[in-house]
Design an enzyme around this catalytic site. Structure first.
Site, mmCIF file in Angstrom:
data_model
loop_
_atom_site.group_PDB
_atom_site.id
_atom_site.type_symbol
_atom_site.label_atom_id
_atom_site.label_comp_id
_atom_site.label_asym_id
_atom_site.label_seq_id
_atom_site.Cartn_x
_atom_site.Cartn_y
_atom_site.Cartn_z
ATOM 1 N N ASN A 9 -1.210 -6.780 5.741
ATOM 2 C CA ASN A 9 0.253 -6.875 5.723
ATOM 3 C C ASN A 9 0.753 -6.580 7.136
ATOM 4 O OD1 ASN A 9 2.983 -6.622 5.304
ATOM 5 N ND2 ASN A 9 2.859 -4.702 4.143
ATOM 6 N N LYS A 11 3.670 -6.823 8.297
ATOM 7 C CA LYS A 11 5.055 -6.315 8.301
ATOM 8 C C LYS A 11 5.870 -7.067 9.370
ATOM 9 C CE LYS A 11 3.240 -1.951 6.722
ATOM 10 N NZ LYS A 11 3.517 -0.571 6.391
ATOM 11 N N HIS A 96 6.632 -4.074 -2.378
ATOM 12 C CA HIS A 96 6.148 -3.101 -1.384
ATOM 13 C C HIS A 96 7.144 -1.944 -1.312
ATOM 14 C CE1 HIS A 96 4.991 -1.299 2.412
ATOM 15 N NE2 HIS A 96 3.825 -1.910 2.275
ATOM 16 N N GLU A 98 8.345 -0.360 1.071
ATOM 17 C CA GLU A 98 9.398 -0.499 2.091
ATOM 18 C C GLU A 98 10.526 -1.386 1.573
ATOM 19 O OE1 GLU A 98 6.792 -1.716 5.283
ATOM 20 O OE2 GLU A 98 5.916 0.296 5.285
ATOM 21 N N GLU A 168 -0.332 1.906 -3.683
ATOM 22 C CA GLU A 168 -0.060 2.425 -2.343
ATOM 23 C C GLU A 168 0.800 3.676 -2.454
ATOM 24 O OE1 GLU A 168 -0.354 -0.920 0.744
ATOM 25 O OE2 GLU A 168 1.651 -1.009 -0.067
ATOM 26 N N GLY A 174 1.450 4.299 6.539
ATOM 27 C CA GLY A 174 1.840 4.438 7.938
ATOM 28 C C GLY A 174 1.918 5.873 8.419
ATOM 29 N N SER A 213 -2.812 3.884 5.058
ATOM 30 C CA SER A 213 -3.601 4.390 6.188
ATOM 31 C C SER A 213 -5.097 4.146 6.026
ATOM 32 C CB SER A 213 -3.292 5.869 6.432
ATOM 33 O OG SER A 213 -1.926 6.039 6.749
ATOM 34 N N GLY A 234 -2.033 -2.135 6.363
ATOM 35 C CA GLY A 234 -0.879 -2.327 7.240
ATOM 36 C C GLY A 234 -1.305 -2.261 8.697
ATOM 37 N N GLY A 235 -1.113 -1.096 9.305
ATOM 38 C CA GLY A 235 -1.359 -0.908 10.745
ATOM 39 C C GLY A 235 -2.688 -1.468 11.228
HETATM 40 C C1 PEP Z 1 1.127 -1.092 3.816
HETATM 41 O O1 PEP Z 1 2.236 -1.055 4.304
HETATM 42 O O2 PEP Z 1 0.883 -1.888 2.893
HETATM 43 C C2 PEP Z 1 0.122 -0.177 4.343
HETATM 44 C C3 PEP Z 1 -0.897 0.122 3.587
HETATM 45 O O3 PEP Z 1 0.351 0.328 5.594
HETATM 46 P P1 PEP Z 1 -0.634 1.270 6.462
HETATM 47 O O4 PEP Z 1 -2.037 0.710 6.290
HETATM 48 O O5 PEP Z 1 -0.152 1.142 7.867
HETATM 49 O O6 PEP Z 1 -0.519 2.640 5.902
#
Ligand code: PEP
Length: 250
Positions: A9, A11, A96, A98, A168, A174, A213, A234-235
């Site tokens: 993802n 973002k 999600h 967010e 999640e 994040g 994460s 994500g990151g």
């Molecule tokens: C996400 O936003 O779906 C996610 C898992 O982010 P991160 O891996 O950065 O925690």
């Protein structure tokens, strides 16, 4: 055997040229290392048409990060499930945290989005997860159960069979904090039980991804859990080598 999936993802990150570079790096590394998991990338809307062409024949699937809760018409700024299907998306990330937190994504809206996605041949990656205060109050089981019931329990079994779930925990997204592998397994197992309570044996085939994460250093331990079928990343999905290293962590 359930499908193993690692989905990135992105973002609201990367310009189109950065996105093209990232996807080309992912494709090169994938060819070299042939990870067993199915790979999905979810770039911003503006990149989908270009990246769809780059992915053709690569075995990496394209996802959007959201879709509209209406099919077409006077909804300025929205992108519909049929448009996403036409541009080459196979998946759509829905619910999600967010989007729930910053854009008022309610279960009622998600019911419409899930149905429109399925009707337009998009597989929803349906995100659920509790906030920190809910985990601290030991309410995480009831929170995810409610998120599932409100949106997925109205589906007929044929449609439910297409769903991918991403658990999640909001406190892990994040933040650098990851659920322990035991915490992930405990709640993934619970999620599967909730799904099985409604859809029976079909729940055994539902991929349940972990997100929060996830990185090369912790993916192997989390993915080794019996009810964890991959990750929503994500990151770490913005660095091709990390994304592929996570995909190889099975
Ligand atoms: C996400 O936003 O779906 C996610 C898992 O982010 P991160 O891996 O950065 O925690």
């Amino acid at each position: 055997m359930r499908k193993k999936i690692v989905a990135g993802n992105w973002k609201m990150n990367t310009t189109i040229s950065e996105g093209e570079l990232l996807v080309n790096q992912i494709l090169t590394l994938k060819k070299e290392s042939q990870p067993e998991a199915e790979l999905i990338v979810a770039p911003p809307f503006t990149h989908l048409a270009t990246i769809s062409k780059l992915l053709q024949g690569s075995g990496v699937a394209l996802s959007s990060q959201n879709c509209a809760d209406e099919l077409s018409g006077a909804y300025t700024g929205e992108v519909s499930a049929s448009m996403l299907n036409a541009v080459g998306c196979e998946y759509v990330i829905l619910g999600h945290s967010e989007r729930r937190e910053y854009y008022g994504e309610t279960s009622a809206k998600l019911v419409k989005k899930v149905k429109l996605s399925l009707a337009n041949n998009l597989t929803p990656i349906f995100c659920i997860g509790e906030k920190l205060e809910e985990r601290e109050a030991n309410k995480h089981f009831e929170v995810v159960e409610e998120q599932i019931k409100e949106v997925l329990f109205g589906l007929d079994p044929e449609d439910f069979a297409k769903i991918v779930i991403a658990y999640e925990p909001v406190w892990a997204i994040g933040t650098g904090k990851t659920a322990t592998s035991a915490q992930a397994q405990e709640i993934h197992k619970y999620i599967r039980e909730v799904l099985a309570g409604k859809f029976g044996e079909l729940a055994q085939n539902t991929p349940i991804l972990y997100g929060g994460s996830c990185k090369p250093s912790n993916a192997a331990e989390i993915f080794a859990q019996p009810d964890v079928d991959g990750g929503l990343i994500g990151g770490a999905s913005l660095v091709a080598a990390d994304f592929i290293a996570i995909a190889k962590a099975f």
